[in-house]
Design a protein around this motif. Structure first.
Motif, PDB file in Angstrom:
ATOM      1  N   PRO A   1      -0.908  -3.102   9.035  1.00 39.49           N
ATOM      2  CA  PRO A   1      -1.545  -4.108   9.878  1.00 39.49           C
ATOM      3  C   PRO A   1      -0.567  -5.227  10.256  1.00 39.49           C
ATOM      4  O   PRO A   1       0.240  -5.648   9.429  1.00 39.49           O
ATOM      5  CB  PRO A   1      -2.668  -4.653   8.993  1.00 39.49           C
ATOM      6  CG  PRO A   1      -2.920  -3.599   7.972  1.00 39.49           C
ATOM      7  CD  PRO A   1      -1.590  -2.948   7.735  1.00 39.49           C
ATOM      8  N   PRO A   2      -0.640  -5.709  11.507  1.00 34.17           N
ATOM      9  CA  PRO A   2       0.188  -6.839  11.923  1.00 34.17           C
ATOM     10  C   PRO A   2      -0.029  -8.020  10.971  1.00 34.17           C
ATOM     11  O   PRO A   2      -1.165  -8.291  10.564  1.00 34.17           O
ATOM     12  CB  PRO A   2      -0.330  -7.186  13.316  1.00 34.17           C
ATOM     13  CG  PRO A   2      -1.000  -5.950  13.804  1.00 34.17           C
ATOM     14  CD  PRO A   2      -1.534  -5.257  12.591  1.00 34.17           C
ATOM     15  N   GLY A   3       1.049  -8.667  10.613  1.00 35.73           N
ATOM     16  CA  GLY A   3       0.948  -9.776   9.662  1.00 35.73           C
ATOM     17  C   GLY A   3       1.288  -9.345   8.252  1.00 35.73           C
ATOM     18  O   GLY A   3       1.317 -10.156   7.333  1.00 35.73           O
ATOM     19  N   GLN A   4       1.533  -8.048   8.074  1.00 36.21           N
ATOM     20  CA  GLN A   4       1.946  -7.542   6.764  1.00 36.21           C
ATOM     21  C   GLN A   4       3.274  -6.804   6.878  1.00 36.21           C
ATOM     22  O   GLN A   4       3.658  -6.360   7.957  1.00 36.21           O
ATOM     23  CB  GLN A   4       0.889  -6.596   6.199  1.00 36.21           C
ATOM     24  CG  GLN A   4      -0.438  -7.280   5.903  1.00 36.21           C
ATOM     25  CD  GLN A   4      -1.482  -6.324   5.354  1.00 36.21           C
ATOM     26  OE1 GLN A   4      -1.154  -5.298   4.768  1.00 36.21           O
ATOM     27  NE2 GLN A   4      -2.742  -6.667   5.556  1.00 36.21           N
ATOM     28  N   SER A   5       3.950  -6.681   5.731  1.00 38.00           N
ATOM     29  CA  SER A   5       5.171  -5.871   5.687  1.00 38.00           C
ATOM     30  C   SER A   5       4.870  -4.598   4.913  1.00 38.00           C
ATOM     31  O   SER A   5       3.797  -4.435   4.325  1.00 38.00           O
ATOM     32  CB  SER A   5       6.306  -6.660   5.033  1.00 38.00           C
ATOM     33  OG  SER A   5       6.029  -6.884   3.666  1.00 38.00           O
ATOM     34  N   PHE A   6       5.822  -3.675   4.937  1.00 33.58           N
ATOM     35  CA  PHE A   6       5.649  -2.407   4.229  1.00 33.58           C
ATOM     36  C   PHE A   6       6.010  -2.573   2.763  1.00 33.58           C
ATOM     37  O   PHE A   6       7.000  -3.235   2.433  1.00 33.58           O
ATOM     38  CB  PHE A   6       6.529  -1.322   4.856  1.00 33.58           C
ATOM     39  CG  PHE A   6       6.196  -1.066   6.286  1.00 33.58           C
ATOM     40  CD1 PHE A   6       5.098  -0.280   6.622  1.00 33.58           C
ATOM     41  CD2 PHE A   6       6.936  -1.645   7.313  1.00 33.58           C
ATOM     42  CE1 PHE A   6       4.756  -0.055   7.950  1.00 33.58           C
ATOM     43  CE2 PHE A   6       6.602  -1.428   8.634  1.00 33.58           C
ATOM     44  CZ  PHE A   6       5.516  -0.636   8.964  1.00 33.58           C
ATOM     45  N   THR A   7       5.224  -1.966   1.881  1.00 42.22           N
ATOM     46  CA  THR A   7       5.612  -1.956   0.473  1.00 42.22           C
ATOM     47  C   THR A   7       6.679  -0.872   0.274  1.00 42.22           C
ATOM     48  O   THR A   7       6.785   0.071   1.072  1.00 42.22           O
ATOM     49  CB  THR A   7       4.416  -1.614  -0.439  1.00 42.22           C
ATOM     50  OG1 THR A   7       4.006  -0.266  -0.177  1.00 42.22           O
ATOM     51  CG2 THR A   7       3.244  -2.557  -0.185  1.00 42.22           C
ATOM     52  N   PHE A   8       7.456  -1.040  -0.782  1.00 41.39           N
ATOM     53  CA  PHE A   8       8.478  -0.048  -1.080  1.00 41.39           C
ATOM     54  C   PHE A   8       7.836   1.322  -1.259  1.00 41.39           C
ATOM     55  O   PHE A   8       8.378   2.341  -0.796  1.00 41.39           O
ATOM     56  CB  PHE A   8       9.253  -0.458  -2.334  1.00 41.39           C
ATOM     57  CG  PHE A   8      10.286   0.551  -2.730  1.00 41.39           C
ATOM     58  CD1 PHE A   8      11.469   0.661  -2.004  1.00 41.39           C
ATOM     59  CD2 PHE A   8      10.089   1.405  -3.805  1.00 41.39           C
ATOM     60  CE1 PHE A   8      12.434   1.601  -2.340  1.00 41.39           C
ATOM     61  CE2 PHE A   8      11.043   2.349  -4.143  1.00 41.39           C
ATOM     62  CZ  PHE A   8      12.217   2.445  -3.421  1.00 41.39           C
ATOM     63  N   GLU A   9       6.680   1.346  -1.896  1.00 39.33           N
ATOM     64  CA  GLU A   9       6.022   2.635  -2.176  1.00 39.33           C
ATOM     65  C   GLU A   9       5.628   3.366  -0.890  1.00 39.33           C
ATOM     66  O   GLU A   9       5.784   4.585  -0.782  1.00 39.33           O
ATOM     67  CB  GLU A   9       4.790   2.425  -3.074  1.00 39.33           C
ATOM     68  CG  GLU A   9       5.118   2.087  -4.517  1.00 39.33           C
ATOM     69  CD  GLU A   9       5.826   0.739  -4.713  1.00 39.33           C
ATOM     70  OE1 GLU A   9       5.572  -0.204  -3.898  1.00 39.33           O
ATOM     71  OE2 GLU A   9       6.662   0.618  -5.624  1.00 39.33           O
ATOM     72  N   GLU A  10       5.114   2.619   0.083  1.00 39.94           N
ATOM     73  CA  GLU A  10       4.749   3.240   1.369  1.00 39.94           C
ATOM     74  C   GLU A  10       5.963   3.886   2.031  1.00 39.94           C
ATOM     75  O   GLU A  10       5.896   5.014   2.544  1.00 39.94           O
ATOM     76  CB  GLU A  10       4.203   2.174   2.345  1.00 39.94           C
ATOM     77  CG  GLU A  10       2.800   1.691   2.062  1.00 39.94           C
ATOM     78  CD  GLU A  10       2.428   0.485   2.939  1.00 39.94           C
ATOM     79  OE1 GLU A  10       1.350   0.524   3.534  1.00 39.94           O
ATOM     80  OE2 GLU A  10       3.216  -0.494   3.018  1.00 39.94           O
ATOM     81  N   VAL A  11       7.060   3.134   2.025  1.00 40.98           N
ATOM     82  CA  VAL A  11       8.267   3.631   2.682  1.00 40.98           C
ATOM     83  C   VAL A  11       8.817   4.836   1.919  1.00 40.98           C
ATOM     84  O   VAL A  11       9.205   5.852   2.508  1.00 40.98           O
ATOM     85  CB  VAL A  11       9.327   2.514   2.790  1.00 40.98           C
ATOM     86  CG1 VAL A  11      10.612   3.036   3.434  1.00 40.98           C
ATOM     87  CG2 VAL A  11       8.775   1.329   3.590  1.00 40.98           C
ATOM     88  N   LYS A  12       8.823   4.731   0.587  1.00 44.72           N
ATOM     89  CA  LYS A  12       9.347   5.807  -0.255  1.00 44.72           C
ATOM     90  C   LYS A  12       8.595   7.120   0.002  1.00 44.72           C
ATOM     91  O   LYS A  12       9.195   8.188   0.175  1.00 44.72           O
ATOM     92  CB  LYS A  12       9.201   5.391  -1.723  1.00 44.72           C
ATOM     93  CG  LYS A  12       9.770   6.363  -2.746  1.00 44.72           C
ATOM     94  CD  LYS A  12       9.851   5.682  -4.119  1.00 44.72           C
ATOM     95  CE  LYS A  12      10.457   6.582  -5.187  1.00 44.72           C
ATOM     96  NZ  LYS A  12       9.488   7.454  -5.830  1.00 44.72           N
ATOM     97  N   LYS A  13       7.292   6.999   0.065  1.00 44.83           N
ATOM     98  CA  LYS A  13       6.461   8.185   0.279  1.00 44.83           C
ATOM     99  C   LYS A  13       6.844   8.864   1.611  1.00 44.83           C
ATOM    100  O   LYS A  13       7.023  10.088   1.676  1.00 44.83           O
ATOM    101  CB  LYS A  13       4.988   7.756   0.295  1.00 44.83           C
ATOM    102  CG  LYS A  13       3.995   8.885   0.354  1.00 44.83           C
ATOM    103  CD  LYS A  13       2.586   8.401  -0.031  1.00 44.83           C
ATOM    104  CE  LYS A  13       1.546   9.447   0.319  1.00 44.83           C
ATOM    105  NZ  LYS A  13       1.199   9.454   1.751  1.00 44.83           N
TER     106      LYS A  13
END
Lengths: 406, 406
Positions: free
Chosen positions: A139-151
């Protein structure tokens, strides 16, 4: 030589010059504005002064020496020792396209972190270069967590991962923690957009394992728009030299551009360096080095605290709700119910010559945006912004929910 | 907000800033040079002064008004009434690539007049865009006859014909007589490079049937490098809007760029305008309009006569042997037998701060090149160049074959 007939081009018809179109006349007039939006921010006067210096030839020895100075200044700003560093003749959009043009071949996978306009534009460009684009969204206004990117990286094993450290449309900072290592463990290269963040928040090109990176001239570096800091790692250079297909664009071809910037023996006339703006960027990088990155980061963080203390006092709230997501250099402020955001912008521009910007892309109509950048990052400007918000809101009958009154 | 912990990005490691790389320090120093090569030529002081003006936002109303002034100035300079006029954020190389990127689709035929480096580079770029490239060649130092071009166009029926009005590597001017009509009778569009010629020699965009055209900022227009005048005809715009494939490059996509420049309703944020250089170009175009094209053309032609009278007197001869091929704005001079051309260049640079350039591409090592361009096109500079040649040649023991002695 002599007679006019020797200049004649056979049959080329010369007409009276048409005066139907009137060109500009008289000396240019430019109003003074305090640019506290997401950029361009006001350029440092020392940089503007450098832009009046006499031109040099684009391959003259003093100009080549200046290019070496710029390269060293960029290495300091990016905290990289990579020799594959240069200044792109173009704006941040050109920087983004250049990175994709060199790092992607048709059909290759790229994961694009898309949580604002820069992810959107990056996806558009990557598709033009016929890459296999996987968009990672939040969602706009948030950044990606490491876990989301890792997956996503482990699942898709892309050739390239794009993250934007400073998403200026939503005022979000993306943590890069662990991203370099993650990419390299999975055969990917890490591409980072630092247009709105470099010089304002910590960035360690080499230590964080960033492979290819571009930034902005007219944000925290306080130069004019039109040039783009760039570096890439040895890994990225290896990728470039082992491409199976040529780079589609001549102007963005790093094989040729690197030959102009002295990456290899000799100098190649790839294009004509943007002399005046390179002078300005040399000054910008001298100011960065003379000031010191740590001092710059500290100043931006302190002013960010001051800004938000004042804004919260007026009853305003950040669009990026999680403090860990907030980008100090571009601050997004929710427009309160019933307030005409554009009316406020026009009011403060009319009264204070002050630019407060609206939203962009996913934040359009929902936020104001305030930049805290380089030469403009002063306590005086922050005080003015807070005063202008107070005045502008009151002029619309809004008095907020004062913390002191609660 | 408050505490420093709210800014922390989880796990992002912050290191001490490395001082292994030293950035530039102190204020920039730039030597003064009299640039009488093929460009950049010295910028007009009024233009350099404009480059110190405070920045504006790239979509602020006063900046949009400035863009309209620039557009009108370009229309006057190109002698076109086409609304499809704008200033490209990039150098002439970017202008060349932009025209090809928009006018060619993969597999389409383009005839490229290649009699120097610009034809060569154009062919390279067109191949990158997967066009079917037909190179028309003639010996360096010559231009194409109408008959040669006609034969090729009628035989190949290309989508596009490229001609360079001012081939700066060989000092050759290409007559455009009849080329527009020829193209349109054969279903082709006419693309013309006017980088080294616009403002120095007659050019009539509309009356000569030119469809798409780019020029240079730092030649006869006397601005800094980094922006590129551009226009296209209605026919070219129709070609753009009827493409079957998308434009490969985002930055060069005229569909989007035109939306920034007000070709259509509304304004689109395609990229950040190069504010300082656009100020400079606004001044350059005001100078062109205030001076008048006819006055500029006449001055360049007269100084060209003066230059060659002096050079011939020294025993020097033009590389472009046919007077009808000679480009007044870039003059190529044969290096006499036994003369060290680079030695002469270095000698006059050391003694007079004067740039005399060597050859490029097919003329490398064979010629000197002297520009007569805009602000630098003065009788004083021509007299200096002749005096410097005389001194430089004499320092190498060359006294030429004086006409007066024959």
């Amino acid at each position: 030589m002599g007679g006019a007939d020797t200049h004649a081009r056979p049959e080329e018809k010369v007409f009276p010059v048409s005066d139907k179109i009137k060109g500009p006349q008289g000396v240019i007039k430019v109003p003074y504005r305090i640019l506290m939006g997401p950029g361009p921010s006001n350029a440092h006067p020392r940089i503007l002064a450098a832009q009046t210096l006499p031109l040099l030839g684009h391959l003259h020895p003093p100009f080549l020496a200046l290019m070496d100075e710029i390269k060293a200044g960029l290495q300091y700003a990016f905290q990289t020792e990579s020799k594959y560093t240069l200044l792109i003749s173009g704006t941040g959009h050109a920087g983004m396209e250049l990175c994709l043009a060199n790092m992607l071949e048709p059909g290759q996978k790229v994961i694009i972190g898309n949580n604002g306009i820069w992810g959107e534009r990056c996806a558009d460009m990557a598709k033009r270069y016929e890459a296999n684009v996987i968009e990672l969204k939040c969602p706009p206004g948030q950044s990606f967590t490491f876990e989301e990117v890792k997956k996503a990286v482990e699942e898709h094993k892309p050739a390239l991962l794009f993250l934007c450290q400073g998403e200026s449309s939503t005022g979000v900072q993306q943590s890069l923690a662990g991203m370099g290592e993650l990419c390299h463990q999975n055969g990917a290269l890490l591409l980072v957009d630092t247009v709105c963040s470099l010089g304002a928040v910590p960035f360690f090109g080499d230590a964080w394992g960033v492979d290819i990176c571009y930034s902005g001239s007219q944000k925290a570096l306080s130069a004019s728009p039109g040039t783009t800091p760039f570096f890439m790692s040895q890994k990225a250079h290896d990728r470039l030299t082992s491409r199976k297909t040529g780079v589609h664009s001549y102007n963005y071809d790093l094989n040729l551009l690197g030959k102009y910037w002295g990456w290899y023996e000799g100098r190649f006339y790839h294009h004509t360096g943007i002399v005046s703006l390179w002078y300005g960027m040399r000054e910008a990088l001298a100011i960065v080095y003379e000031t010191g990155l740590e001092t710059m980061w500290k100043r931006h963080r302190e002013l960010y605290d001051q800004l938000w203390e004042g804004l919260r006092d007026l009853g305003l709230e950040p669009f990026a709700e999680n403090p860990a997501d907030q980008l100090p250099s571009v601050n997004t402020i929710k427009v309160p119910e019933g307030i005409d955001w554009l009316g406020l912008n026009n009011y403060v521009m009319g009264k204070y010559n002050l630019e407060i910007a609206g939203g962009l892309g996913p934040s359009a109509g929902k936020v104001w945006r305030i930049g805290i950048m380089g030469f403009n990052a002063t306590a005086a400007n922050i005080a003015l912004v807070i005063a202008a918000f107070k005045d502008g809101l009151q002029s619309q009958g809004f008095h907020g929910a004062k913390k002191t009154a609660s």
